[in-house]
Design a protein around this motif. Structure first.
Motif, PDB file in Angstrom:
ATOM      1  N   LEU A 176       0.845  -1.256   0.101  1.00 41.39           N
ATOM      2  CA  LEU A 176      -0.033  -0.042  -0.042  1.00 41.39           C
ATOM      3  C   LEU A 176       0.984   1.285  -0.060  1.00 41.39           C
ATOM      4  O   LEU A 176       1.968   1.358   0.603  1.00 41.39           O
ATOM      5  CB  LEU A 176      -1.045   0.048   1.241  1.00 41.39           C
ATOM      6  N   ARG A 177       0.403   2.308  -0.610  1.00 36.08           N
ATOM      7  CA  ARG A 177       1.168   3.406  -0.563  1.00 36.08           C
ATOM      8  C   ARG A 177       0.177   4.724   0.083  1.00 36.08           C
ATOM      9  O   ARG A 177      -0.919   4.883  -0.429  1.00 36.08           O
ATOM     10  CB  ARG A 177       1.496   3.998  -1.947  1.00 36.08           C
ATOM     11  N   LEU A 178       0.691   5.112   1.458  1.00 36.22           N
ATOM     12  CA  LEU A 178      -0.111   6.411   1.916  1.00 36.22           C
ATOM     13  C   LEU A 178       0.592   7.571   1.233  1.00 36.22           C
ATOM     14  O   LEU A 178       1.708   7.687   1.003  1.00 36.22           O
ATOM     15  CB  LEU A 178      -0.146   6.144   3.328  1.00 36.22           C
ATOM     16  N   SER A 179      -0.476   8.669   1.290  1.00 36.95           N
ATOM     17  CA  SER A 179      -0.047   9.941   0.875  1.00 36.95           C
ATOM     18  C   SER A 179      -0.516  11.083   1.792  1.00 36.95           C
ATOM     19  O   SER A 179      -1.549  10.629   2.835  1.00 36.95           O
ATOM     20  CB  SER A 179      -0.574  10.392  -0.427  1.00 36.95           C
ATOM     21  N   CYS A 180       0.251  12.157   1.997  1.00 32.69           N
ATOM     22  CA  CYS A 180      -0.265  13.005   3.050  1.00 32.69           C
ATOM     23  C   CYS A 180       0.163  14.334   2.232  1.00 32.69           C
ATOM     24  O   CYS A 180       1.367  14.739   1.917  1.00 32.69           O
ATOM     25  CB  CYS A 180       0.817  13.179   4.385  1.00 32.69           C
ATOM     26  N   ALA A 181      -0.983  15.042   1.969  1.00 34.06           N
ATOM     27  CA  ALA A 181      -0.856  16.387   1.410  1.00 34.06           C
ATOM     28  C   ALA A 181      -0.989  17.510   2.562  1.00 34.06           C
ATOM     29  O   ALA A 181      -1.828  17.395   3.386  1.00 34.06           O
ATOM     30  CB  ALA A 181      -1.873  16.488   0.455  1.00 34.06           C
ATOM     31  N   ALA A 182       0.009  18.406   2.327  1.00 38.27           N
ATOM     32  CA  ALA A 182       0.009  19.315   2.989  1.00 38.27           C
ATOM     33  C   ALA A 182      -0.382  20.661   2.673  1.00 38.27           C
ATOM     34  O   ALA A 182      -0.356  20.954   1.321  1.00 38.27           O
ATOM     35  CB  ALA A 182       1.696  19.494   3.812  1.00 38.27           C
ATOM     36  N   SER A 183      -1.032  21.600   3.353  1.00 34.08           N
ATOM     37  CA  SER A 183      -1.609  22.816   2.882  1.00 34.08           C
ATOM     38  C   SER A 183      -0.490  23.935   2.574  1.00 34.08           C
ATOM     39  O   SER A 183      -0.904  25.046   2.099  1.00 34.08           O
ATOM     40  CB  SER A 183      -2.809  23.333   3.542  1.00 34.08           C
ATOM     41  N   GLY A 184       0.706  23.709   3.286  1.00 35.88           N
ATOM     42  CA  GLY A 184       1.872  24.682   3.031  1.00 35.88           C
ATOM     43  C   GLY A 184       2.982  23.889   3.474  1.00 35.88           C
ATOM     44  O   GLY A 184       3.188  22.648   3.411  1.00 35.88           O
ATOM     45  N   ARG A 185       4.060  24.770   3.363  1.00 37.77           N
ATOM     46  CA  ARG A 185       5.542  24.423   3.536  1.00 37.77           C
ATOM     47  C   ARG A 185       5.736  23.548   4.782  1.00 37.77           C
ATOM     48  O   ARG A 185       5.369  24.178   5.725  1.00 37.77           O
ATOM     49  CB  ARG A 185       6.357  25.366   3.386  1.00 37.77           C
ATOM     50  N   THR A 186       6.315  22.550   4.994  1.00 40.05           N
ATOM     51  CA  THR A 186       6.792  21.882   6.077  1.00 40.05           C
ATOM     52  C   THR A 186       8.234  21.666   6.058  1.00 40.05           C
ATOM     53  O   THR A 186       8.673  21.206   5.070  1.00 40.05           O
ATOM     54  CB  THR A 186       6.104  20.838   6.175  1.00 40.05           C
ATOM     55  N   ASN A 187       8.857  21.441   7.372  1.00 40.63           N
ATOM     56  CA  ASN A 187      10.440  20.995   7.255  1.00 40.63           C
ATOM     57  C   ASN A 187      10.239  19.485   7.512  1.00 40.63           C
ATOM     58  O   ASN A 187      10.463  18.505   6.894  1.00 40.63           O
ATOM     59  CB  ASN A 187      11.241  21.796   8.364  1.00 40.63           C
ATOM     60  N   ALA A 188      10.412  19.252   8.791  1.00 39.92           N
ATOM     61  CA  ALA A 188      10.348  17.507   9.052  1.00 39.92           C
ATOM     62  C   ALA A 188       9.148  17.173   9.038  1.00 39.92           C
ATOM     63  O   ALA A 188       8.027  17.678   9.311  1.00 39.92           O
ATOM     64  CB  ALA A 188      10.849  17.451  10.461  1.00 39.92           C
ATOM     65  N   MET A 189       9.111  15.797   8.613  1.00 42.26           N
ATOM     66  CA  MET A 189       7.811  15.166   8.276  1.00 42.26           C
ATOM     67  C   MET A 189       7.919  13.924   8.769  1.00 42.26           C
ATOM     68  O   MET A 189       9.108  13.133   8.493  1.00 42.26           O
ATOM     69  CB  MET A 189       7.005  15.225   6.918  1.00 42.26           C
ATOM     70  N   GLY A 190       7.095  13.222   9.196  1.00 43.74           N
ATOM     71  CA  GLY A 190       7.023  11.828   9.947  1.00 43.74           C
ATOM     72  C   GLY A 190       5.603  11.016   9.647  1.00 43.74           C
ATOM     73  O   GLY A 190       4.570  11.500   9.405  1.00 43.74           O
ATOM     74  N   TRP A 191       5.809   9.998   9.963  1.00 40.63           N
ATOM     75  CA  TRP A 191       4.640   8.977  10.153  1.00 40.63           C
ATOM     76  C   TRP A 191       4.693   8.271  11.257  1.00 40.63           C
ATOM     77  O   TRP A 191       5.657   7.759  11.806  1.00 40.63           O
ATOM     78  CB  TRP A 191       4.620   7.840   8.943  1.00 40.63           C
ATOM     79  N   PHE A 192       3.409   8.047  12.054  1.00 37.31           N
ATOM     80  CA  PHE A 192       3.316   7.463  13.271  1.00 37.31           C
ATOM     81  C   PHE A 192       2.005   6.553  12.919  1.00 37.31           C
ATOM     82  O   PHE A 192       1.147   6.662  11.972  1.00 37.31           O
ATOM     83  CB  PHE A 192       2.840   8.499  14.512  1.00 37.31           C
ATOM     84  N   ARG A 193       2.021   5.437  13.830  1.00 39.58           N
ATOM     85  CA  ARG A 193       0.733   4.453  13.817  1.00 39.58           C
ATOM     86  C   ARG A 193       0.333   4.389  15.039  1.00 39.58           C
ATOM     87  O   ARG A 193       0.862   4.173  16.068  1.00 39.58           O
ATOM     88  CB  ARG A 193       1.182   3.176  13.040  1.00 39.58           C
ATOM     89  N   GLN A 194      -0.980   3.892  15.507  1.00 38.63           N
ATOM     90  CA  GLN A 194      -1.417   3.550  16.496  1.00 38.63           C
ATOM     91  C   GLN A 194      -2.335   2.417  16.342  1.00 38.63           C
ATOM     92  O   GLN A 194      -3.517   2.374  15.622  1.00 38.63           O
ATOM     93  CB  GLN A 194      -2.420   4.822  17.102  1.00 38.63           C
ATOM     94  N   ALA A 195      -2.011   1.265  16.984  1.00 40.18           N
ATOM     95  CA  ALA A 195      -2.784  -0.052  16.800  1.00 40.18           C
ATOM     96  C   ALA A 195      -4.173  -0.039  17.856  1.00 40.18           C
ATOM     97  O   ALA A 195      -3.756   0.794  19.122  1.00 40.18           O
ATOM     98  CB  ALA A 195      -2.169  -1.107  16.973  1.00 40.18           C
ATOM     99  N   PRO A 196      -5.059  -0.815  17.793  1.00 43.84           N
ATOM    100  CA  PRO A 196      -6.193  -0.721  18.695  1.00 43.84           C
ATOM    101  C   PRO A 196      -5.562  -1.174  20.103  1.00 43.84           C
ATOM    102  O   PRO A 196      -4.605  -2.070  20.451  1.00 43.84           O
ATOM    103  CB  PRO A 196      -7.001  -1.694  18.607  1.00 43.84           C
ATOM    104  N   GLY A 197      -5.759  -0.287  21.436  1.00 48.82           N
ATOM    105  CA  GLY A 197      -5.421  -0.580  22.666  1.00 48.82           C
ATOM    106  C   GLY A 197      -3.829  -0.354  22.807  1.00 48.82           C
ATOM    107  O   GLY A 197      -3.360  -0.494  23.992  1.00 48.82           O
ATOM    108  N   LYS A 198      -3.365   0.249  21.904  1.00 46.47           N
ATOM    109  CA  LYS A 198      -1.610   0.475  22.001  1.00 46.47           C
ATOM    110  C   LYS A 198      -1.390   2.044  22.078  1.00 46.47           C
ATOM    111  O   LYS A 198      -2.230   2.779  21.273  1.00 46.47           O
ATOM    112  CB  LYS A 198      -0.859  -0.173  20.937  1.00 46.47           C
TER     113      LYS A 198
END
Length: 122
Positions: free
Chosen positions: A18-40
């Motif tokens: 799968l490929r996730l995309s994240c569109a920003a409305s403006g300029r950003t420096n550092a970018m990251g991805w996080f995740r949260q599983a149920p109960g965690k």
């Protein structure tokens, strides 16, 4: 204030991509991805510098996930290959203009997306 909008989540079988995309409305420096599983708790997945030359990954996804960005489009991507059931989670895009060097800490990001559900069946 920068708005982040994720897309690309879904339900797939183990071993798929799968490929996730994240569109920003403006300029950003550092970018990251996080995740949260149920109960965690929410956990770090990957980060990328603005230049795209530096990245970092959680050990659990190293070699399977790739983060990249297109600054002209203000978009960051997360390519996820060889997906496992344990990758099932809500995936969040995060951004920061406070710092130049990304961090694995949630506190290092002031912009967050609404999340995209990724479900991997066995």
């Amino acid at each position: 204030q920068v708005q982040l909008v994720e897309s690309g989540g879904g339900l797939v079988q183990a071993g798929s991509s799968l490929r996730l995309s994240c569109a920003a409305s403006g300029r950003t420096n550092a970018m990251g991805w996080f995740r949260q599983a149920p109960g965690k708790e929410r956990e770090f997945v990957a980060w990328i510098t603005r230049s795209g030359r530096n990245t970092d990954y959680a050990d659990s996804v190293k070699g399977r996930f790739t983060i990249s960005r297109d600054n002209a489009e203000n978009t960051v991507y997360l390519q996820m290959n060889s997906l496992k059931p344990e990758d099932t989670a809500v995936y969040y895009c995060a951004g920061s203009n406070r710092v130049m060097v990304p961090t694995t800490s949630i506190a290092g990001y002031e912009y967050w997306g609404q999340g995209a559900q990724v479900t991997v069946s066995s």
